[in-house]
Design an enzyme around this catalytic site. Sequence first.
Site, PDB file in Angstrom:
ATOM      1  N   ARG A  16      -7.936  -4.462  -3.115  1.00  0.00           N
ATOM      2  CA  ARG A  16      -7.498  -3.282  -3.885  1.00  0.00           C
ATOM      3  C   ARG A  16      -8.492  -3.061  -5.026  1.00  0.00           C
ATOM      4  O   ARG A  16      -8.339  -3.624  -6.110  1.00  0.00           O
ATOM      5  CB  ARG A  16      -6.088  -3.503  -4.437  1.00  0.00           C
ATOM      6  CG  ARG A  16      -5.064  -3.730  -3.356  1.00  0.00           C
ATOM      7  CD  ARG A  16      -3.654  -3.924  -3.882  1.00  0.00           C
ATOM      8  NE  ARG A  16      -2.844  -4.556  -2.872  1.00  0.00           N
ATOM      9  CZ  ARG A  16      -2.294  -3.923  -1.832  1.00  0.00           C
ATOM     10  NH1 ARG A  16      -2.442  -2.628  -1.700  1.00  0.00           N
ATOM     11  NH2 ARG A  16      -1.594  -4.585  -0.941  1.00  0.00           N
ATOM     12  N   CYS A  47       0.840  -1.210   0.000  1.00  0.00           N
ATOM     13  CA  CYS A  47       0.000   0.000   0.000  1.00  0.00           C
ATOM     14  C   CYS A  47       0.868   1.251   0.000  1.00  0.00           C
ATOM     15  O   CYS A  47       0.553   2.239  -0.668  1.00  0.00           O
ATOM     16  CB  CYS A  47      -0.907   0.030   1.224  1.00  0.00           C
ATOM     17  SG  CYS A  47      -2.030  -1.367   1.297  1.00  0.00           S
TER      18      CYS A  47
HETATM   19  C1  BEZ Z   1       0.591  -4.592   1.826  1.00  0.00           C
HETATM   20  O1  BEZ Z   1       1.797  -4.731   1.882  1.00  0.00           O
HETATM   21  O2  BEZ Z   1       0.069  -3.547   1.427  1.00  0.00           O
HETATM   22  C2  BEZ Z   1      -0.285  -5.745   2.187  1.00  0.00           C
HETATM   23  C3  BEZ Z   1       0.132  -7.019   1.896  1.00  0.00           C
HETATM   24  C4  BEZ Z   1      -0.679  -8.099   2.256  1.00  0.00           C
HETATM   25  C5  BEZ Z   1      -1.886  -7.865   2.903  1.00  0.00           C
HETATM   26  C6  BEZ Z   1      -2.294  -6.576   3.160  1.00  0.00           C
HETATM   27  C7  BEZ Z   1      -1.510  -5.508   2.794  1.00  0.00           C
END
Ligand code: BEZ
Length: 236
Positions: free
Chosen positions: A135, A52
Amino acid sequence: MEENQVISMPRIGDKAPEFKAMTTQGEINFPHDYKGNWVILFSHPADFTPVCTSEFMTFASMEQKFNEANCKLVGLSVDGLYSHIAWLRTIKEKIEYKGMKDVEVTFPLIEDITMDVAKKYGMIQPGESDTKAVRAVFFIDPNGVIRTIIYYPLSLGRNFDELYRVLIALQTADEFGVATPADWRPGDDVIVPPAGSCGSAKDRMDGKEADMKCYDWFFCTKKLDKDEVMKKILKK
Ligand code: BEZ
């Protein structure tokens, strides 16, 4: 999440579901505050997560480019306002990614700890997570109609060049009354709507439509200059 709970999934062509929410830029009344603009409403799973963070830095770095194409950005995650503020401050102060640093996120990030907005938009997909938003990317037009929806799982960061390409392709279709073929980019030939009568199908195959190239009566393309496209989209 309760078992058997019905999750609404807005569809392409639907009016964007309405909501009021607090964001890192104050309260918004969605989609009314964005009338007359395109808007990309996107969700991400959680603050202080690496994928994110890379996405926010990329989107923030491209924000001006999206704004110039008459498009505002609005983010959402199932976190509270103070978490959002702390995370955006950390991004600006500490994180460097692909040459981007000192990145300030100035578009609104919705707090949605109750998941009310995320549920309205089908961003909670329990097979993936029942507490984090997937997402999701919603492209909403200046009349508040959903025009494209793209979903990615938690583990996959989005391609923001593709999101920009989608925005320009949607506006090109509207402005020029055409469709855009596979992998289209501004400057590539566009698809003209199929012939609507036997007469126009014959005219096309007889070469009477001078600006078109017809491979068969239903598959005709025409040139559309990149400058013409971008002038129309960027001038608004
Ligand atoms: C992230 O790094 O944004 C992420 C990765 C796995 C689950 C949720 C967020």
